[in-house]
Motif scaffolding. Structure first.
Motif, PDB file in Angstrom:
ATOM      1  N   SER A  29       0.886  -1.159   0.000  1.00 44.44           N
ATOM      2  CA  SER A  29       0.000   0.000   0.000  1.00 44.44           C
ATOM      3  C   SER A  29       0.921   1.205   0.000  1.00 44.44           C
ATOM      4  CB  SER A  29      -0.885   0.017   1.250  1.00 44.44           C
ATOM      5  OG  SER A  29      -1.808  -1.047   1.247  1.00 44.44           O
ATOM      6  N   LYS A  30       0.708   2.125  -0.936  1.00 35.39           N
ATOM      7  CA  LYS A  30       1.663   3.224  -1.055  1.00 35.39           C
ATOM      8  C   LYS A  30       1.051   4.433  -1.722  1.00 35.39           C
ATOM      9  CE  LYS A  30       3.996   2.197  -5.478  1.00 35.39           C
ATOM     10  NZ  LYS A  30       4.402   3.546  -5.950  1.00 35.39           N
ATOM     11  N   LEU A  61      -1.849   8.313  -7.829  1.00 34.68           N
ATOM     12  CA  LEU A  61      -1.956   8.951  -6.515  1.00 34.68           C
ATOM     13  C   LEU A  61      -1.628   7.973  -5.405  1.00 34.68           C
ATOM     14  CD1 LEU A  61      -2.707  11.416  -4.788  1.00 34.68           C
ATOM     15  CD2 LEU A  61      -5.082  10.610  -4.832  1.00 34.68           C
ATOM     16  N   LEU A  62      -2.319   6.822  -5.355  1.00 38.92           N
ATOM     17  CA  LEU A  62      -2.037   5.848  -4.302  1.00 38.92           C
ATOM     18  C   LEU A  62      -2.658   4.503  -4.651  1.00 38.92           C
ATOM     19  CD1 LEU A  62      -4.816   5.265  -2.452  1.00 38.92           C
ATOM     20  CD2 LEU A  62      -4.284   7.511  -1.567  1.00 38.92           C
ATOM     21  N   GLN A  63      -2.207   3.481  -3.946  1.00 38.84           N
ATOM     22  CA  GLN A  63      -2.815   2.162  -4.052  1.00 38.84           C
ATOM     23  C   GLN A  63      -2.954   1.577  -2.660  1.00 38.84           C
ATOM     24  OE1 GLN A  63       0.649   0.670  -6.488  1.00 38.84           O
ATOM     25  NE2 GLN A  63       0.236  -1.223  -5.339  1.00 38.84           N
ATOM     26  N   LEU A 199       5.437  12.745 -11.299  1.00 38.47           N
ATOM     27  CA  LEU A 199       5.042  11.815 -10.242  1.00 38.47           C
ATOM     28  C   LEU A 199       4.843  12.534  -8.911  1.00 38.47           C
ATOM     29  CD1 LEU A 199       7.589   8.929 -10.949  1.00 38.47           C
ATOM     30  CD2 LEU A 199       5.237   9.127 -11.787  1.00 38.47           C
ATOM     31  N   PHE A 200       3.920  12.023  -8.123  1.00 34.78           N
ATOM     32  CA  PHE A 200       3.799  12.479  -6.748  1.00 34.78           C
ATOM     33  C   PHE A 200       4.902  11.841  -5.910  1.00 34.78           C
ATOM     34  CE2 PHE A 200      -0.771  12.864  -8.068  1.00 34.78           C
ATOM     35  CZ  PHE A 200      -0.884  14.236  -7.872  1.00 34.78           C
ATOM     36  N   PRO A 201       5.322  12.482  -4.813  1.00 34.28           N
ATOM     37  CA  PRO A 201       6.330  11.867  -3.928  1.00 34.28           C
ATOM     38  C   PRO A 201       5.851  10.506  -3.429  1.00 34.28           C
ATOM     39  CG  PRO A 201       5.964  14.171  -3.347  1.00 34.28           C
ATOM     40  CD  PRO A 201       4.908  13.814  -4.340  1.00 34.28           C
ATOM     41  N   GLU A 202       6.796   9.601  -3.232  1.00 30.67           N
ATOM     42  CA  GLU A 202       6.453   8.219  -2.884  1.00 30.67           C
ATOM     43  C   GLU A 202       6.600   7.973  -1.382  1.00 30.67           C
ATOM     44  OE1 GLU A 202       7.082   3.980  -5.068  1.00 30.67           O
ATOM     45  OE2 GLU A 202       8.907   5.112  -4.645  1.00 30.67           O
ATOM     46  N   TYR A 203       5.569   7.339  -0.811  1.00 27.74           N
ATOM     47  CA  TYR A 203       5.555   6.954   0.595  1.00 27.74           C
ATOM     48  C   TYR A 203       4.936   5.570   0.730  1.00 27.74           C
ATOM     49  CZ  TYR A 203       5.977  12.016   1.460  1.00 27.74           C
ATOM     50  OH  TYR A 203       6.379  13.329   1.464  1.00 27.74           O
ATOM     51  N   GLU A 204       5.327   4.868   1.756  1.00 24.23           N
ATOM     52  CA  GLU A 204       4.624   3.650   2.134  1.00 24.23           C
ATOM     53  C   GLU A 204       3.418   4.036   2.981  1.00 24.23           C
ATOM     54  OE1 GLU A 204       5.589  -0.709   4.184  1.00 24.23           O
ATOM     55  OE2 GLU A 204       7.069   0.916   4.276  1.00 24.23           O
ATOM     56  N   ILE A 205       2.310   3.288   2.856  1.00 24.44           N
ATOM     57  CA  ILE A 205       1.145   3.500   3.700  1.00 24.44           C
ATOM     58  C   ILE A 205       1.141   2.417   4.779  1.00 24.44           C
ATOM     59  CG2 ILE A 205      -1.372   3.580   3.849  1.00 24.44           C
ATOM     60  CD1 ILE A 205      -1.458   4.548   0.992  1.00 24.44           C
ATOM     61  N   LEU A 206       1.237   2.838   6.020  1.00 27.45           N
ATOM     62  CA  LEU A 206       1.180   1.916   7.152  1.00 27.45           C
ATOM     63  C   LEU A 206      -0.243   1.885   7.688  1.00 27.45           C
ATOM     64  CD1 LEU A 206       4.475   2.948   9.010  1.00 27.45           C
ATOM     65  CD2 LEU A 206       4.151   1.202   7.237  1.00 27.45           C
ATOM     66  N   ILE A 207      -0.773   0.685   7.916  1.00 27.10           N
ATOM     67  CA  ILE A 207      -2.160   0.507   8.327  1.00 27.10           C
ATOM     68  C   ILE A 207      -2.228   0.129   9.812  1.00 27.10           C
ATOM     69  CG2 ILE A 207      -4.302  -0.759   7.917  1.00 27.10           C
ATOM     70  CD1 ILE A 207      -3.508   1.016   5.602  1.00 27.10           C
ATOM     71  N   GLU A 208      -3.095   0.825  10.542  1.00 30.94           N
ATOM     72  CA  GLU A 208      -3.315   0.524  11.960  1.00 30.94           C
ATOM     73  C   GLU A 208      -4.807   0.603  12.256  1.00 30.94           C
ATOM     74  OE1 GLU A 208      -1.159   3.263  14.332  1.00 30.94           O
ATOM     75  OE2 GLU A 208       0.808   2.792  13.448  1.00 30.94           O
TER      76      GLU A 208
END
Length: 378
Positions: A29-30, A61-63, A199-208
């Motif tokens: 997820s990012k 945008l994101l996944q 491109l948009f800046p890249e980040y990891e999505i952390l899920i909580e």
């Protein structure tokens, strides 16, 4: 994903080799960068990824990796959201416009990934983290955006693009200097930079999981008379109605029923926005709220909330249900602020097929709704 509301947070990939976790084989997820495609068949083409307003290519945008444990055909399942880079395209609220979302899923045993979970340690070397030029199926990807690239450079016949806009961008960024060098034995000529201005800046999505500090049903019914504040006893409203000058004259020209309706609407607006702020206050950095088929979205305004008739059924005929929403906090990570007009939203709400159709493992378009902040809440 688990039951109940889950929150997503943007986190930089740790270390210089951390980008390996954001590639397809790790089911990430990012946010931003290039899409880490799940299935390799039936990817959305350039026409499907164009802005509905300006017709320019949308950026990834994101996944969100959102498998369904009770569905063998959705053991792997990812939702992909794309957004136009043109700020003017966000002026109007409502469906699609500068945004689109696609769903893809695979069974555990498939032709692309092993049945075992992905490794938890980085692969040897950093080559695995480089943006792919093509899928393992052989489909070429655009050097700029990472989407399908049916167009190739007319000179070297190797560089692939989704269309003329990205071909021109890559030419300016350096392909003019590297074009044709591969024939002379320079294997580095095919390398593409990790990032570019599209491109948009890249980040990891952390899920909580969200901590249960609030009741499960936080929705507000604008028609609920008991939920509205008694405006006849609101000192603020009485003060405004007693204003002098041009504002007072304008109010005097309205009948009592119209004034009461205006006061009630303003009170409802304040109440909904206040509930939004209270709900996110415990985790103000959240960029995603996920709860497929459960608790609905939290709205930022009483304006432009879609009715059931506004959400189209899936192409299979099934209704669409709420799955997740993208919060305005994500804008802080996208580097889209400018002196003039900027990309903006209050919240983006994604609805997906209740039956989760898709036997052919193709990418299916779902529905996204954009709600803006009201003028009074900004």
């Amino acid at each position: 994903m688990a039951a109940g509301v889950e929150l997503g947070f943007a986190a930089a990939a740790a270390g210089p080799g951390g980008a390996w976790r954001l590639r397809s084989a790790c089911f990430p997820s990012k946010v931003g960068g290039r899409p880490a495609w799940l299935g390799e068949a039936g990817l959305p083409g350039p026409a499907a990824l164009r802005c509905g307003r300006c017709q320019q290519p949308c950026a990834f945008l994101l996944q969100l990796y959102a498998p369904l444990p009770d569905r063998p055909d959705a053991f792997h399942r990812t939702l992909f959201v794309f957004a136009c880079r043109g700020a003017a395209c966000y002026r109007l609220p409502g469906p699609r416009g500068p945004l689109c979302v696609f769903r893809n899923q695979l069974p555990r045993r498939n032709d692309t990934y092993p049945a075992e979970p992905p490794p938890e340690e980085p692969p040897p070397g950093l080559a695995a983290a480089a943006p792919p030029l093509r899928l393992r199926s052989g489909a070429a990807l655009c050097r700029v955006c990472g989407c399908l690239g049916p167009r190739v450079c007319g000179s070297c016949r190797r560089a692939a693009y989704c269309g003329p806009q990205h071909q021109a961008l890559d030419w300016r960024r350096g392909h003019r200097r590297s074009c044709g060098k591969h024939a002379a034995g320079d294997d580095s000529a095919d390398a593409i930079p990790e990032h570019n201005e599209f491109l948009f800046p890249e980040y990891e999505i952390l899920i909580e999981p969200e901590e249960p500090e609030f009741p499960a049903d936080s929705s507000v019914d604008p028609d609920d008379e008991q939920g509205a504040v008694d405006t006849s006893k609101d000192p603020k409203e009485q003060g405004e109605l007693g204003a002098t000058g041009s504002a007072g004259e304008a109010y005097q020209s309205l009948d009592e029923e119209t004034l009461e309706a205006m006061a009630k609407r303003e009170t409802e607006e304040d109440k909904i926005f206040q509930m939004f702020k209270e709900r996110v206050a415990a985790e103000p950095e959240q960029i995603i709220r996920y709860c497929r088929g459960g608790e609905g979205p939290i709205w930022v305004s009483s304006e432009n909330i879609p009715d059931e008739k506004d959400i189209p059924n899936c192409s299979c005929g099934a209704k669409r249900i709420f799955e997740f929403q993208i919060m305005p906090q994500l804008l802080n990570h996208l580097q889209v602020d400018s002196l003039g007009e900027s990309i903006d939203w209050g919240t983006l709400v994604v609805y997906t097929c209740a039956d989760n159709c898709g036997e052919g493992n193709e990418y299916l378009e779902e529905f996204i709704w954009k709600q803006d902040f009201s003028a009074g809440s900004i």
